[in-house]
Design a protein around this motif. Structure first.
Motif, short mmCIF file in Angstrom:
data_model
loop_
_atom_site.label_atom_id
_atom_site.label_comp_id
_atom_site.label_asym_id
_atom_site.label_seq_id
_atom_site.Cartn_x
_atom_site.Cartn_y
_atom_site.Cartn_z
N ASN A 1 -64.33 -4.11 -27.86
CA ASN A 1 -64.32 -3.19 -29.00
C ASN A 1 -65.77 -3.02 -29.44
OD1 ASN A 1 -64.37 -2.30 -31.81
ND2 ASN A 1 -62.15 -2.64 -31.80
N PHE A 2 -66.31 -1.82 -29.22
CA PHE A 2 -67.72 -1.57 -29.50
C PHE A 2 -68.05 -1.76 -30.98
CE2 PHE A 2 -66.89 1.09 -25.69
CZ PHE A 2 -67.67 0.36 -24.80
N ARG B 1 -63.33 1.95 -28.48
CA ARG B 1 -63.04 1.44 -27.14
C ARG B 1 -63.51 2.32 -25.99
NH1 ARG B 1 -57.72 -0.10 -26.09
NH2 ARG B 1 -58.69 -1.01 -24.29
N ARG B 2 -63.91 3.56 -26.29
CA ARG B 2 -64.23 4.48 -25.20
C ARG B 2 -65.66 5.01 -25.28
NH1 ARG B 2 -59.78 8.80 -25.66
NH2 ARG B 2 -60.47 8.60 -27.78
N ASP C 1 -67.05 15.76 -20.65
CA ASP C 1 -67.05 15.23 -22.02
C ASP C 1 -65.83 14.37 -22.34
OD1 ASP C 1 -69.48 16.04 -22.89
OD2 ASP C 1 -68.79 17.85 -23.90
N GLU C 2 -65.01 14.08 -21.35
CA GLU C 2 -63.80 13.32 -21.61
C GLU C 2 -64.13 11.86 -21.94
OE1 GLU C 2 -60.46 14.16 -21.76
OE2 GLU C 2 -61.37 16.16 -21.80
N PRO C 3 -63.63 11.34 -23.05
CA PRO C 3 -63.81 9.91 -23.35
C PRO C 3 -63.07 9.06 -22.33
CG PRO C 3 -63.13 11.12 -25.31
CD PRO C 3 -62.97 12.05 -24.15
N ARG C 4 -63.69 7.97 -21.93
CA ARG C 4 -63.12 7.06 -20.92
C ARG C 4 -63.37 5.63 -21.33
NH1 ARG C 4 -65.52 10.06 -15.61
NH2 ARG C 4 -64.75 12.10 -16.18
N TYR C 5 -62.60 4.75 -20.72
CA TYR C 5 -62.84 3.33 -20.90
C TYR C 5 -63.96 2.90 -19.95
CZ TYR C 5 -58.53 3.43 -23.54
OH TYR C 5 -57.56 3.72 -24.46
#
Length: 165
Positions: free
Chosen positions: A73-74, A101-102, A120-124
């Motif tokens: 968890n950033f 998280r992403r 631009d898609e958020p990813r893990y």
């Protein structure tokens, strides 16, 4: 009773799923009848307690210490949205924290990493790390990324959560 099991198994040869395996296509009632014939009792609990008795206290203590670490968890690590992480093995690859998280890819030399698409898609971070490393399975990403001041994500994680036992 000696020789009974091989006899039963050979009687089931026509029901084998594969000639070299001990898997059969038979009805539950047939299995129940075979087990009654052989008078086999459930020894699961006896076996489990026997195994438990053989484990040393030192090994039990080690099993207690080895627990799954909390999810990355950033925000809990003090990395707000907009923080930039750099891939330690190729500083040309950068991601930006977009939520707790992403991340999203912000710099990627496409020709060097065809498995990754820069959008631009958020990813893990774990699957991004997997693709950058050319692995087939996700990897714990913390050891592969650095924050802007040069510290590794693993160092920050360990400072917050404690080192892995």
């Amino acid at each position: 009773m000696k020789g009974t099991i091989p006899k039963i198994v050979s009687d089931l040869d026509d029901e084998r799923v594969h000639p070299k395996r001990e898997f059969f296509r038979i009805k539950v009632e047939q299995v129940t009848a075979i087990l009654r014939l052989l008078d086999i009792s459930d020894v699961t609990e006896k076996a489990r307690s026997g195994v438990a008795a053989e484990i040393s206290q030192e090994d039990r203590d080690a099993l207690e210490r080895v627990k799954r670490r909390p999810i990355l968890n950033f925000h809990e690590l003090g990395l707000p949205e907009g923080s930039i992480l750099t891939f330690a093995q190729d500083p040309r690859v950068k991601v930006e924290v977009v939520d707790a998280r992403r991340v999203r890819l912000v710099e990627l030399p496409d020709r060097d990493y065809p498995a990754l698409v820069s959008d631009d898609e958020p990813r893990y971070l774990s699957p991004i790390s997997r693709d950058l490393l050319g692995k087939e399975h996700n990897v714990p990403p913390t050891g592969y990324w650095q924050v802007e001041d040069g510290r590794s994500l693993l160092t920050i994680y360990d400072q917050k959560r404690g080192p892995r036992e």
